[in-house]
Write a protein that holds these residues in place. Structure first.
Motif, short mmCIF file in Angstrom:
data_model
loop_
_atom_site.label_atom_id
_atom_site.label_comp_id
_atom_site.label_asym_id
_atom_site.label_seq_id
_atom_site.Cartn_x
_atom_site.Cartn_y
_atom_site.Cartn_z
N VAL A 89 -30.87 -35.08 38.00
CA VAL A 89 -32.25 -35.54 38.04
C VAL A 89 -32.73 -35.75 36.60
O VAL A 89 -32.58 -34.87 35.76
N LYS A 90 -33.29 -36.91 36.32
CA LYS A 90 -33.81 -37.22 34.99
C LYS A 90 -35.24 -37.75 35.15
O LYS A 90 -35.67 -38.05 36.26
N VAL A 91 -35.95 -37.84 34.04
CA VAL A 91 -37.32 -38.35 34.06
C VAL A 91 -37.44 -39.49 33.05
O VAL A 91 -36.77 -39.50 32.03
N ARG A 92 -38.32 -40.45 33.37
CA ARG A 92 -38.46 -41.65 32.55
C ARG A 92 -39.93 -41.87 32.20
O ARG A 92 -40.82 -41.68 33.04
N CYS A 93 -40.18 -42.32 30.99
CA CYS A 93 -41.52 -42.68 30.53
C CYS A 93 -41.88 -44.03 31.15
O CYS A 93 -41.13 -45.00 31.02
N SER A 94 -43.03 -44.09 31.81
CA SER A 94 -43.43 -45.33 32.47
C SER A 94 -43.85 -46.43 31.49
O SER A 94 -43.90 -47.59 31.85
N MET A 95 -44.12 -46.06 30.24
CA MET A 95 -44.55 -47.05 29.26
C MET A 95 -43.37 -47.71 28.53
O MET A 95 -43.30 -48.92 28.45
N CYS A 96 -42.46 -46.90 28.01
CA CYS A 96 -41.38 -47.46 27.18
C CYS A 96 -40.01 -47.39 27.84
O CYS A 96 -39.05 -47.98 27.35
N GLY A 97 -39.90 -46.63 28.93
CA GLY A 97 -38.65 -46.55 29.65
C GLY A 97 -37.65 -45.53 29.13
O GLY A 97 -36.55 -45.43 29.65
N VAL A 98 -38.02 -44.75 28.11
CA VAL A 98 -37.09 -43.74 27.59
C VAL A 98 -36.81 -42.72 28.71
O VAL A 98 -37.69 -42.37 29.48
N VAL A 99 -35.54 -42.30 28.82
CA VAL A 99 -35.12 -41.36 29.86
C VAL A 99 -34.71 -40.05 29.20
O VAL A 99 -33.98 -40.05 28.21
N LYS A 100 -35.20 -38.95 29.75
CA LYS A 100 -34.86 -37.61 29.26
C LYS A 100 -34.30 -36.80 30.42
O LYS A 100 -34.59 -37.05 31.59
N CYS A 101 -33.51 -35.79 30.08
CA CYS A 101 -32.91 -34.96 31.12
C CYS A 101 -33.84 -33.85 31.58
O CYS A 101 -33.59 -33.22 32.62
N ARG A 102 -34.92 -33.58 30.82
CA ARG A 102 -35.84 -32.51 31.20
C ARG A 102 -37.28 -32.97 31.05
O ARG A 102 -37.63 -33.72 30.13
N LEU A 103 -38.14 -32.47 31.94
CA LEU A 103 -39.55 -32.83 31.94
C LEU A 103 -40.24 -32.41 30.64
O LEU A 103 -41.06 -33.15 30.10
N ASP A 104 -39.93 -31.22 30.13
CA ASP A 104 -40.58 -30.76 28.90
C ASP A 104 -40.26 -31.68 27.72
O ASP A 104 -41.12 -31.93 26.87
N LEU A 105 -39.05 -32.22 27.68
CA LEU A 105 -38.69 -33.15 26.61
C LEU A 105 -39.44 -34.47 26.74
O LEU A 105 -39.87 -35.05 25.73
N LEU A 106 -39.61 -34.95 27.97
CA LEU A 106 -40.36 -36.20 28.15
C LEU A 106 -41.84 -35.99 27.84
O LEU A 106 -42.46 -36.86 27.22
N ARG A 107 -42.39 -34.86 28.22
CA ARG A 107 -43.80 -34.59 27.89
C ARG A 107 -44.00 -34.54 26.37
O ARG A 107 -45.01 -35.04 25.86
N ALA A 108 -43.05 -33.98 25.64
CA ALA A 108 -43.13 -33.96 24.17
C ALA A 108 -43.08 -35.39 23.63
O ALA A 108 -43.82 -35.74 22.70
N HIS A 109 -42.24 -36.24 24.21
CA HIS A 109 -42.17 -37.65 23.82
C HIS A 109 -43.52 -38.33 24.03
O HIS A 109 -44.02 -39.03 23.14
N ILE A 110 -44.11 -38.11 25.20
CA ILE A 110 -45.39 -38.75 25.53
C ILE A 110 -46.49 -38.29 24.57
O ILE A 110 -47.30 -39.09 24.10
N ARG A 111 -46.51 -37.00 24.24
CA ARG A 111 -47.52 -36.47 23.31
C ARG A 111 -47.33 -37.03 21.90
O ARG A 111 -48.31 -37.26 21.18
N SER A 112 -46.09 -37.26 21.49
CA SER A 112 -45.82 -37.67 20.11
C SER A 112 -45.83 -39.18 19.90
O SER A 112 -45.84 -39.63 18.76
N SER A 113 -45.82 -39.95 20.96
CA SER A 113 -45.77 -41.41 20.82
C SER A 113 -47.13 -42.02 21.15
O SER A 113 -47.60 -41.94 22.28
N GLU A 114 -47.73 -42.63 20.15
CA GLU A 114 -49.05 -43.24 20.33
C GLU A 114 -49.06 -44.28 21.45
O GLU A 114 -49.97 -44.33 22.26
N SER A 115 -48.01 -45.10 21.54
CA SER A 115 -47.97 -46.16 22.54
C SER A 115 -47.69 -45.63 23.96
O SER A 115 -47.86 -46.36 24.93
N CYS A 116 -47.30 -44.36 24.07
CA CYS A 116 -46.96 -43.81 25.38
C CYS A 116 -47.96 -42.75 25.85
O CYS A 116 -47.73 -42.09 26.87
N ARG A 117 -49.06 -42.59 25.16
CA ARG A 117 -50.04 -41.53 25.48
C ARG A 117 -50.56 -41.59 26.92
O ARG A 117 -50.90 -40.58 27.48
#
Length: 143
Positions: A89-117
């Motif tokens: 099971v993986k998770v994907r950012c709906s804005m840029c399509g980046v895929v992470k293996c864990r939800l906490d990692l994707l949430r960190a991506h979303i917080r740190s990326s202005e275009s994915c807020r």
């Protein structure tokens, strides 16, 4: 075409029935003989399933992964997340399509990326996942 029977926790079955929406589940492959159950790929349901197998103890205790074919040693507290990697099971950012293996990692991506807020989290399921559908549900129910 015959329908497959999936053995799932009754709580998962009733939640699918109440929601009227299908759910993806994965076959349990914990060692010690297959239990025949299919489990939802979430931390809550995987953690409960591990407890059902008697896999409990202090979070800091080292233990071997009980998944068939895995020889990794890890802390008990990380076992649930580790099992999710076996399920794929993986998770994907709906804005840029980046895929992470864990939800906490994707949430960190979303917080740190202005275009994915304003992004949402999409779940990416593996092909081994099986659909558990509510009684009477057909593809016509999809929106």
């Amino acid at each position: 075409m015959p329908l497959d029977t999936l053995n799932v926790d009754p709580e998962v079955f009733f939640r699918v029935e109440r929601s009227g929406q299908p759910l993806v589940v994965y076959e349990c492959k914990l060692e010690g003989g297959p239990c025949g159950m299919f489990v939802e790929g979430t931390t809550t349901t995987v953690s409960a399933h591990l407890r059902g197998h008697g896999i409990t103890g202090p979070d800091g205790a080292s233990t071997n992964c009980p998944w068939a074919g895995c020889s990794k040693t890890l802390k008990r507290g990380g076992m649930t997340r580790h099992i999710l990697t076996h399920l794929g099971v993986k998770v994907r950012c709906s804005m840029c399509g980046v895929v992470k293996c864990r939800l906490d990692l994707l949430r960190a991506h979303i917080r740190s990326s202005e275009s994915c807020r304003l992004a949402c989290v999409d779940t990416v399921h593996r092909p081994e996942g099986r659909f558990l559908v509510p009684t009477g549900w057909t593809a016509a129910h999809q929106v």
